[in-house]
Design an enzyme around this catalytic site. Structure first.
Site, PDB file in Angstrom:
ATOM      1  N   LYS A  74       0.841  -1.201   0.000  1.00 59.75           N
ATOM      2  CA  LYS A  74       0.000   0.000   0.000  1.00 59.75           C
ATOM      3  C   LYS A  74       0.870   1.242   0.000  1.00 59.75           C
ATOM      4  O   LYS A  74       1.748   1.400   0.850  1.00 59.75           O
ATOM      5  CB  LYS A  74      -0.911   0.007   1.234  1.00 59.75           C
ATOM      6  CG  LYS A  74      -1.873   1.190   1.240  1.00 59.75           C
ATOM      7  CD  LYS A  74      -2.886   1.087   2.361  1.00 59.75           C
ATOM      8  CE  LYS A  74      -2.378   1.592   3.682  1.00 59.75           C
ATOM      9  NZ  LYS A  74      -2.214   3.042   3.752  1.00 59.75           N
TER      10      LYS A  74
ATOM     11  N   ASP B 215      -3.316   4.253  -2.091  1.00 60.14           N
ATOM     12  CA  ASP B 215      -4.231   4.735  -1.047  1.00 60.14           C
ATOM     13  C   ASP B 215      -4.157   6.261  -0.976  1.00 60.14           C
ATOM     14  O   ASP B 215      -3.534   6.827  -0.084  1.00 60.14           O
ATOM     15  CB  ASP B 215      -3.807   4.084   0.287  1.00 60.14           C
ATOM     16  CG  ASP B 215      -4.630   4.564   1.470  1.00 60.14           C
ATOM     17  OD1 ASP B 215      -5.773   5.004   1.269  1.00 60.14           O
ATOM     18  OD2 ASP B 215      -4.115   4.476   2.606  1.00 60.14           O
TER      19      ASP B 215
ATOM     20  N   LYS C  77      -7.111   8.126  -1.334  1.00 62.77           N
ATOM     21  CA  LYS C  77      -8.441   8.526  -0.823  1.00 62.77           C
ATOM     22  C   LYS C  77      -8.984   9.759  -1.556  1.00 62.77           C
ATOM     23  O   LYS C  77      -9.192  10.816  -0.965  1.00 62.77           O
ATOM     24  CB  LYS C  77      -8.361   8.799   0.692  1.00 62.77           C
ATOM     25  CG  LYS C  77      -7.963   7.597   1.523  1.00 62.77           C
ATOM     26  CD  LYS C  77      -8.086   7.865   3.017  1.00 62.77           C
ATOM     27  CE  LYS C  77      -7.744   6.669   3.869  1.00 62.77           C
ATOM     28  NZ  LYS C  77      -6.314   6.285   3.837  1.00 62.77           N
TER      29      LYS C  77
ATOM     30  N   ASP D 286     -13.438  14.623  -4.471  1.00 67.60           N
ATOM     31  CA  ASP D 286     -13.485  15.874  -5.228  1.00 67.60           C
ATOM     32  C   ASP D 286     -14.730  15.825  -6.105  1.00 67.60           C
ATOM     33  O   ASP D 286     -15.547  14.912  -5.961  1.00 67.60           O
ATOM     34  CB  ASP D 286     -12.189  16.010  -6.070  1.00 67.60           C
ATOM     35  CG  ASP D 286     -11.770  17.462  -6.275  1.00 67.60           C
ATOM     36  OD1 ASP D 286     -12.648  18.283  -6.623  1.00 67.60           O
ATOM     37  OD2 ASP D 286     -10.579  17.770  -6.091  1.00 67.60           O
TER      38      ASP D 286
ATOM     39  N   THR E 206     -11.325   5.941  10.834  1.00 70.84           N
ATOM     40  CA  THR E 206     -11.348   5.445  12.222  1.00 70.84           C
ATOM     41  C   THR E 206     -10.917   6.527  13.211  1.00 70.84           C
ATOM     42  O   THR E 206     -11.078   6.372  14.412  1.00 70.84           O
ATOM     43  CB  THR E 206     -10.438   4.214  12.377  1.00 70.84           C
ATOM     44  OG1 THR E 206      -9.202   4.491  11.736  1.00 70.84           O
ATOM     45  CG2 THR E 206     -11.057   2.989  11.760  1.00 70.84           C
TER      46      THR E 206
ATOM     47  N   ARG F  59       3.246  -1.228  10.699  1.00 66.96           N
ATOM     48  CA  ARG F  59       4.316  -1.236  11.701  1.00 66.96           C
ATOM     49  C   ARG F  59       4.666  -2.598  12.291  1.00 66.96           C
ATOM     50  O   ARG F  59       5.863  -2.878  12.452  1.00 66.96           O
ATOM     51  CB  ARG F  59       3.986  -0.219  12.806  1.00 66.96           C
ATOM     52  CG  ARG F  59       4.203   1.208  12.338  1.00 66.96           C
ATOM     53  CD  ARG F  59       3.529   2.208  13.232  1.00 66.96           C
ATOM     54  NE  ARG F  59       2.076   2.086  13.130  1.00 66.96           N
ATOM     55  CZ  ARG F  59       1.223   2.862  13.792  1.00 66.96           C
ATOM     56  NH1 ARG F  59       1.676   3.787  14.607  1.00 66.96           N
ATOM     57  NH2 ARG F  59      -0.071   2.714  13.628  1.00 66.96           N
TER      58      ARG F  59
HETATM   59  O1  C5P Z   1       1.212   0.606  10.881  1.00 66.29           O
HETATM   60  P1  C5P Z   1      -0.218   0.206  10.813  1.00 66.29           P
HETATM   61  O2  C5P Z   1      -0.428  -1.290  10.751  1.00 66.29           O
HETATM   62  O3  C5P Z   1      -1.078   0.867  11.838  1.00 66.29           O
HETATM   63  O4  C5P Z   1      -0.675   0.748   9.371  1.00 66.29           O
HETATM   64  C1  C5P Z   1      -1.994   0.689   8.947  1.00 66.29           C
HETATM   65  C2  C5P Z   1      -2.120   1.423   7.641  1.00 66.29           C
HETATM   66  O5  C5P Z   1      -3.493   1.549   7.320  1.00 66.29           O
HETATM   67  C3  C5P Z   1      -1.569   2.821   7.647  1.00 66.29           C
HETATM   68  O6  C5P Z   1      -1.084   3.092   6.333  1.00 66.29           O
HETATM   69  C4  C5P Z   1      -2.749   3.685   7.968  1.00 66.29           C
HETATM   70  O7  C5P Z   1      -2.643   4.982   7.445  1.00 66.29           O
HETATM   71  C5  C5P Z   1      -3.848   2.933   7.256  1.00 66.29           C
HETATM   72  N1  C5P Z   1      -5.186   3.153   7.760  1.00 66.29           N
HETATM   73  C6  C5P Z   1      -5.549   2.951   9.085  1.00 66.29           C
HETATM   74  N2  C5P Z   1      -6.839   3.163   9.496  1.00 66.29           N
HETATM   75  C7  C5P Z   1      -7.744   3.550   8.622  1.00 66.29           C
HETATM   76  C8  C5P Z   1      -7.403   3.745   7.289  1.00 66.29           C
HETATM   77  C9  C5P Z   1      -6.091   3.534   6.898  1.00 66.29           C
HETATM   78  O8  C5P Z   1      -4.744   2.583   9.899  1.00 66.29           O
HETATM   79  N3  C5P Z   1      -8.998   3.713   9.006  1.00 66.29           N
END
Ligand code: C5P
Length: 261
Positions: free
Chosen positions: A46, A73, A75, A78, A137, A228
């Protein structure tokens, strides 16, 4: 986790295609290191706003050169014409998935879907799966109220998921806690892509509403986006294997005991 379930169930080999690694890094060199290490272990990478603004479309081509898939991603939100044209460019880049905000309107989603389909047919491109973001979220009931949405988060998620479904979106990006409701509202063929997933015993970072990979698959997620816990693991490949094993067991549990959902 794999320690408790040493044997993978049947079809587990394909489960890795359902794991998407978030390439939330600053440079193309850091991204390429991860892609080199994990291109045959995960289903897609992603690419979000930070890396795309830093590196541009070249970062998408880099992932493709390694034979891997991209979820772009960005998003989009517009006027319908602008999002549709952006969607056509995403299709020309060859990404597997890209996303738009469902709150951008039925027309914005439907027109993007139609124009992307038309361009793909005309130019012989592979058709990307267009996903809709429902309610971020990071937003709570109070935030929704301040922008004029009186309903709670879950009702708003369900409303936007239904709208996205009717507009021809392939699926939604949703928190793991919303999977059950969306699945009931939109049926089985509608993709649910879920961030906010953590390994069973890992740290939660800043994700507050989390499920484990097994729980998310069991609840009915089609794809998990994880960043992460994999990127920061001492051995990212071992962590991917552990997560895929966890996903496989949740996937199997959902299919052998569907009533438990
Ligand atoms: O590092 P982590 O596992 O938290 O990464 C989750 C990924 O999903 C990140 O790129 C974050 O921006 C994205 N994301 C999220 N929650 C959302 C939408 C996207 O954590 N509601």
């Amino acid at each position: 986790m794999s320690a408790r379930w040493p044997l993978l169930p049947p079809r587990a080999h394909s489960i890795r295609h359902r794991l998407i690694l978030a390439l939330d890094v600053e440079t193309i060199a850091e991204a390429e290191e991860l892609v080199e290490l994990l291109h045959d272990a995960v289903g897609a990478f992603k690419i979000g706003k930070q890396l795309f603004l830093h590196a541009g479309p070249e970062v998408v081509r880099m992932v493709h050169r390694h034979g891997a898939e991209v979820f772009l991603d960005l998003k989009f939100h517009d006027i319908p014409h602008t999002v549709a044209r952006a969607g056509v460019e995403a299709a020309r880049l060859g990404v597997r998935f890209f996303d738009v905000h469902a709150s951008g309107s039925f027309e914005m989603m439907a027109r993007t879907n139609a124009e992307v389909l038309r361009a793909c047919r005309r130019e012989g491109l592979r058709r990307p799966k267009i996903l809709a973001v429902t309610v971020l979220t990071s937003l709570g009931t109070g935030d929704l109220r301040r922008v004029g949405v009186a309903d709670g988060v879950e009702s708003q998620v369900a409303r936007l998921a239904r709208l996205a479904h009717r507009a021809g979106m392939a699926g939604v990006v949703a928190s793991p806690l919303e999977i059950g409701r969306i699945r009931r509202e939109c049926g089985r063929g509608f993709l649910i892509v879920t961030p906010g997933v953590r390994p069973a015993r890992g740290a939660h970072d800043d994700q507050k509403r989390v499920l484990t990979a097994s729980e998310a698959m069991r609840a009915g997620a089609d794809y998990l986006v994880i960043g992460r816990p994999i990127r920061e693991a001492p051995d990212p490949r071992a962590m991917v294997q552990q997560i895929v094993a966890d996903m496989a067991h949740g996937f199997l549990a959902a299919r052998t005991r569907p009533a438990a959902r």
